[in-house]
Design an enzyme around this catalytic site. Structure first.
Site, PDB file in Angstrom:
ATOM      1  N   SER A 125      31.603  61.382  64.355  1.00  0.00           N
ATOM      2  CA  SER A 125      31.938  61.086  62.955  1.00  0.00           C
ATOM      3  C   SER A 125      30.763  60.762  62.058  1.00  0.00           C
ATOM      4  O   SER A 125      30.916  60.688  60.838  1.00  0.00           O
ATOM      5  CB  SER A 125      32.937  59.925  62.898  1.00  0.00           C
ATOM      6  OG  SER A 125      34.218  60.397  63.212  1.00  0.00           O
TER       7      SER A 125
ATOM      8  N   SER B 245      34.506  61.848  60.613  1.00  0.00           N
ATOM      9  CA  SER B 245      35.320  61.097  59.674  1.00  0.00           C
ATOM     10  C   SER B 245      34.514  60.416  58.570  1.00  0.00           C
ATOM     11  O   SER B 245      35.067  60.045  57.548  1.00  0.00           O
ATOM     12  CB  SER B 245      36.111  60.023  60.429  1.00  0.00           C
ATOM     13  OG  SER B 245      35.220  59.051  60.961  1.00  0.00           O
TER      14      SER B 245
ATOM     15  N   LYS C  42      30.975  53.162  54.438  1.00  0.00           N
ATOM     16  CA  LYS C  42      32.256  53.732  54.870  1.00  0.00           C
ATOM     17  C   LYS C  42      33.339  52.657  54.792  1.00  0.00           C
ATOM     18  O   LYS C  42      33.090  51.500  55.145  1.00  0.00           O
ATOM     19  CB  LYS C  42      32.111  54.218  56.315  1.00  0.00           C
ATOM     20  CG  LYS C  42      33.306  54.983  56.870  1.00  0.00           C
ATOM     21  CD  LYS C  42      33.032  55.450  58.302  1.00  0.00           C
ATOM     22  CE  LYS C  42      34.142  56.356  58.830  1.00  0.00           C
ATOM     23  NZ  LYS C  42      33.846  56.861  60.190  1.00  0.00           N
TER      24      LYS C  42
END
Lengths: 488, 484
Positions: B175, B151, B76
């Site tokens: 997330s 996310s 990420k």
């Protein structure tokens, strides 16, 4: 000594006003590294050379508390006879400024590390207790430099993250003199503890000064103004004088004091508004989620308590008792740790009373004249002690000693050597002295007649003449004795 | 031979060790997949050349000591990576290149893995659909109009589409678990303090936690082991021994007590979610677990207090993005103007919304009513969990109230978007570990996940229970590769 009475009041047209002062002192913690990072804290380094990723708030960087700074502030708290809070919290104080990289300052808001304490001031009108409200730890900001480029502001982050202790007094101070003594005493305590070097030129000690006035006899405090970031005692005093008069004038003209933050203009010797209460920042304080609450162990506090050095107040008491000093003398000698150490070194080998006079008199005069500290004073305690011993043993006179003292300042010369080399040994041989005295008497027969007819004040003249002839080396005590018998 | 990109992380790691294939072959396969999958928009930064270089070096050195020897991993884009652009999905950091490596990614590299690329995510991890990224939407491999969740949407999408064999995300309110649920993958949020936050772009410091996202539970145990551990650079990380999760992994649940919280049976919950939950209960019973009905009475206050605490911390954490030191800077005639322009242009709408909320709830006069109250509720929620954990070993809930939704469906309705995190948020507030494991499909053949919540630092139990569900659910990711 008769005590003076406190008499600092502002005389207005409509009466006497009392000045109420509270100080928020920002004292830089003496530590090698910053409060939440391992960057060095040395003063005067090239801009932005003492900055870590944490200090410059790079993404993902986290603060880690410097344990040493915690201990330093606990020590300071103990030195202020204050309550040490076993649980305290670091909060974020949020505001935007170019030299505040995180966009917040890590500080302590609701739960400071140190609670209420006190400082004792020795004033000409007696001792005075000034309350300490709290002491908390916080980060310093960086520095914005506006005058290096016409279009840009430069930022130096060397100071960013340096540990400060904010020491807040109660509104107990009543005059610029008390402020002077308060700051010096606080600084002295911290220097004894080794927790702050107190160097105001380098910004290690600065203060926000809260000032209000009230009619003498009034119980309620007036509205206060805060004068921000004053970095010398003299400026603090001048700012207070100006500000209190300004407030009295407003009040006597039936105008209101606005609670506001003001700046002291050193060039004009005035204060001017910086921001009003309405414009005050909303700092949005909240506990810093990157740091756990600070929990101190009782054992740590006990340990630090045991390690505490003798502090000025205790040392003063001891000096009075052990060295038979007056409170006044003791006060002067303990105000700086280095001076008290020097004093104790000197008296190891000589008369205490004389040593006290020499240090508070001649030595301090040199320090003042040259504007140096005792650590820069060239004569070692050992040699000063030797000099004083030469006086008490009668080897040299006090007068000669002053000259020798002068010469010793050149490279800490041994007083024995100076005296030997220059033949300054005191003349204490009664026969020699009698010879000189007889000479003086025979040369001044007219004065002898006057003396004998009652002008006894002329005795000093004869002493002076004898000294002149002996080039100051004659033992004054013996001269006195012999002269007295000869002039009978 | 099946495409090795479909292999599990565990199988790849052992295959490389056994020399069934080289690191270079593995790496090239994932790069090849990634290159063909631009439509998914999973990557923000590709590090393919460097990855091949690393793989070649690995194959030469043949150092098989690490848990992840020779494995390429995309992460990420919230993890700071040394000399590699790190954007947090934001314009304000679009040009930011860190000089340092986050502790978590550093741990992966010291286990023998290397970086494949940086994966798309919601801006500063604020979002549940990956629609707030400055770098555009990420597409869910399960359908070209579907969000992958957020996310960690880029991570979930890349994992499900076989662009990376495993990945790490971050989870502040769900997330990791919500996108895992939306893409039929496994995602674990460790206990707060289990993994270091150092070097991860902060969203909400008291809630953020990095965690593994993998194709199966076994991989999840392996990756967690590689990334977990105390870090003296993070004051909130906890010095508790990291278990050998992989070797202790078992699907036996005999005698374990599983709590079913009644408050999670929310109004308007789709019947198929309820059905999935019941299925999960049956799976665990089958594995030997004892089911207990429990109550977490303050659950309904979790979402409102989360949306006070998280934005409050974010409003302060994001103050550093001011154009002065790094990242995007807009012009202005003075400092304040520069700030205003930089932050107006640099941040997207959702981030601005949360900064405004956060600033508001911390303001003097509102602090007590909002922030302080939310913190008190947070404590009550934590107390709820503490209490039930006297009676149960873990808690089973659905991961999300629905399967993946359509792009744009909730974009203009923040509250309905926030509701998507209703089952995941309480766990972050309590700082507990939780895992989402795929357990079935909805009527549109979209994957659904179940969530297991564990006691603090007892990641092992929820991994074991997740394995028990995984084995019985016999879940297969049914994806037609439509995006090449």
């Amino acid at each position: 000594m008769t005590k003076k009475k406190f008499d600092y009041y502002i005389k207005g047209n409509k009466g006497k006003w009392e000045v109420i002062i509270g100080l928020e002192v920002h004292a830089q913690v003496l530590s090698k590294s910053k409060l939440f990072s391992s960057s060095p804290t040395k003063f005067g380094a090239e801009p932005n050379t003492q900055v870590s990723l944490v200090d410059s708030a790079f993404p993902g960087m986290l603060p880690v508390i410097n344990q040493f700074c915690i201990e330093q502030s606990v020590k300071t708290g103990l030195g202020l006879k204050a309550k040490i809070n076993l649980n305290s919290v670091f909060d974020r104080k949020n505001y935007f400024y170019a030299d505040l990289p995180q966009g917040y300052q890590i500080s302590q808001y609701k739960n400071p590390i140190v609670g209420e304490g006190e400082i004792i001031l020795d004033m000409p009108y007696g001792t005075k207790k000034v309350g300490i409200e709290r002491l908390h730890l916080e980060q310093d900001a960086g520095k914005s430099i506006h005058d290096m480029d016409p279009d840009n502001t430069f930022v130096d982050l060397n100071r960013s993250g340096v540990a400060l202790m904010e020491i807040v007094s109660k509104p107990d101070l009543r005059s610029p003199d008390e402020v002077n003594v308060y700051i010096k005493k606080l600084r002295s305590i911290m220097r004894y503890l080794g927790t702050c070097d107190g160097n105001m030129q380098e910004g290690s000690l600065r203060a926000d000064v809260n000032v209000s006035v009230r009619k003498v006899g009034e119980k309620k405090f007036g509205t206060r103004c805060e004068i921000k970031n004053v970095n010398s005692i003299r400026f603090m005093q001048m700012a207070i004088e100006y500000e209190s008069k300004r407030q009295v004038e407003l009040l006597e003209n039936n105008k209101q004091i606005d609670q506001e933050t003001r700046l002291y203009d050193t060039r004009k010797n005035t204060t001017r508004p910086m921001r009003s209460k309405e414009d005050a920042h909303d700092y949005r304080y909240f506990p810093d989620p990157d740091l756990l609450p600070l929990n101190l162990k009782k054992s740590l506090i006990e340990k630090l308590k045991k390690e505490l050095p003798e502090l000025p107040d205790e040392k003063k008491e001891r000096f009075i008792k052990e060295h038979n000093l007056s409170a006044y003398e003791a006060n002067i000698l303990v105000s700086e740790k280095e001076v008290s150490d020097y004093y104790e070194d000197v008296i190891k080998g000589c008369d205490k009373k004389l040593a006290t006079n020499w240090i508070t008199g001649d030595l301090f005069a040199v320090l003042n004249k040259k504007n140096i500290s005792i650590s820069q004073f060239p004569i070692s305690a050992k040699n000063l002690s030797a000099l004083i011993k030469m006086i008490t043993s009668g080897k040299i006179s006090g007068k000669i000693a002053k000259d020798v003292f002068e010469k010793m300042q050149d490279n800490d010369k041994d007083p024995h050597q100076i005296v030997e080399k220059e033949g300054l040994t005191q003349q204490s041989d009664p026969k020699e002295l009698e010879k000189i005295i007889s000479e003086v008497i025979s040369k001044n027969q007219d004065k002898v007649t006057q003396y004998k007819s009652g002008k006894v004040k002329l005795f000093g003249y004869f002493v002076g003449e004898v000294m002149k002839v002996s080039k100051g080396k004659a033992n004054p005590q013996l001269v006195n004795e012999i002269l007295k018998t000869k002039l009978k | 031979m099946t495409n090795i990109s479909e292999f599990s992380l565990t199988k790849l790691a052992s295959g490389i060790k056994k020399k069934d294939f080289t690191s270079e072959e593995v790496t090239k396969t994932f790069i090849n997949n990634s290159k063909k999958s631009k439509k998914l928009n999973a990557y923000i930064t590709e590090c393919f050349d460097d990855a091949i270089e690393s793989a070649k070096n690995f194959d030469k050195k043949k150092d098989y000591k690490g848990l992840l020897s020779g494995i390429p991993i995309a992460v990420k884009d919230l993890f700071c990576t040394k000399n590699i652009k790190t954007t947090a999905g934001s314009k304000i950091l679009h040009n930011f290149i860190p000089t340092y490596e986050s502790t978590v990614t550093n741990k992966l590299w010291s286990e023998g893995a290397f970086l494949l690329g940086k994966l798309n995510c919601d801006e500063f991890a604020m979002g549940s659909s990956n629609e707030t990224s400055f770098f555009g939407n990420v597409i869910n491999p399960f359908g070209d109009k579907l969000v992958p969740g957020g996310s960690s949407g880029g991570s979930a999408s890349a994992l499900a589409a076989d662009l990376t064999p495993g990945t790490v995300g971050t989870d502040t309110g769900g997330s990791i678990r919500q996108p895992a649920s939306f893409t039929g993958t496994v995602g674990l949020k460790p206990t707060y303090g289990r993994c270091s936050r150092w070097g991860i772009v902060a969203f909400a410091s008291s809630l953020d936690q990095a965690g593994p996202m993998t194709k199966n539970v076994e991989d999840c145990a392996l990756l967690l082991q590689a990334m977990a551990g105390y870090d003296s650079k993070d004051s909130t990380s906890v010095d508790i021994k990291v278990e050998n999760y992989s070797s202790k992994l078992t699907d036996k649940a005999k005698g374990l007590k599983i709590g079913i919280p009644k408050e999670y049976r929310v109004d308007n919950m789709p019947a198929e979610i309820d059905k999935l939950w019941k299925k999960g209960i049956d799976f665990l019973k089958d594995a030997g677990a004892i089911i207990k009905n429990i109550s977490l009475p303050h659950t309904k206050y979790a979402l409102p207090s989360y949306y006070i605490v998280a934005p409050a911390e974010a409003s302060s954490n994001l103050a550093r993005y001011d154009g002065v030191k790094y990242g995007h800077r807009s012009k202005g005639n003075n400092l304040v103007e520069m700030y205003e322009n930089t932050r107006s242009e640099g941040f997207g709408d959702e981030v601005k919304r949360r900064i405004l909320i956060g600033t508001y709830v911390l303001s003097s006069g509102y602090y007590d009513a909002y922030y302080l109250k939310a913190q008190k509720i947070r404590q009550l929620i934590k107390n709820d969990f503490d209490k039930v954990f006297y009676d149960v070993d873990a808690i089973l809930t659905p991961s999300t109230p629905s399967a993946a939704f359509k792009i744009g469906e909730k974009k203009d309705d923040p509250v309905s978007m926030y509701l998507n995190d209703i089952f995941t948020v309480p766990v972050n507030l309590a700082g507990l570990p939780a895992i989402s494991v795929p357990a079935g499909y909805d009527k549109n053949n979209l994957p659904l996940g179940l969530q297991l919540v564990g006691k603090p630092f007892d990641e092992q139990t929820i991994l074991n229970l997740a394995l028990a569900i995984e084995k019985r659910a016999n879940f297969k990711r049914k994806i037609n590769v439509w995006w090449n």
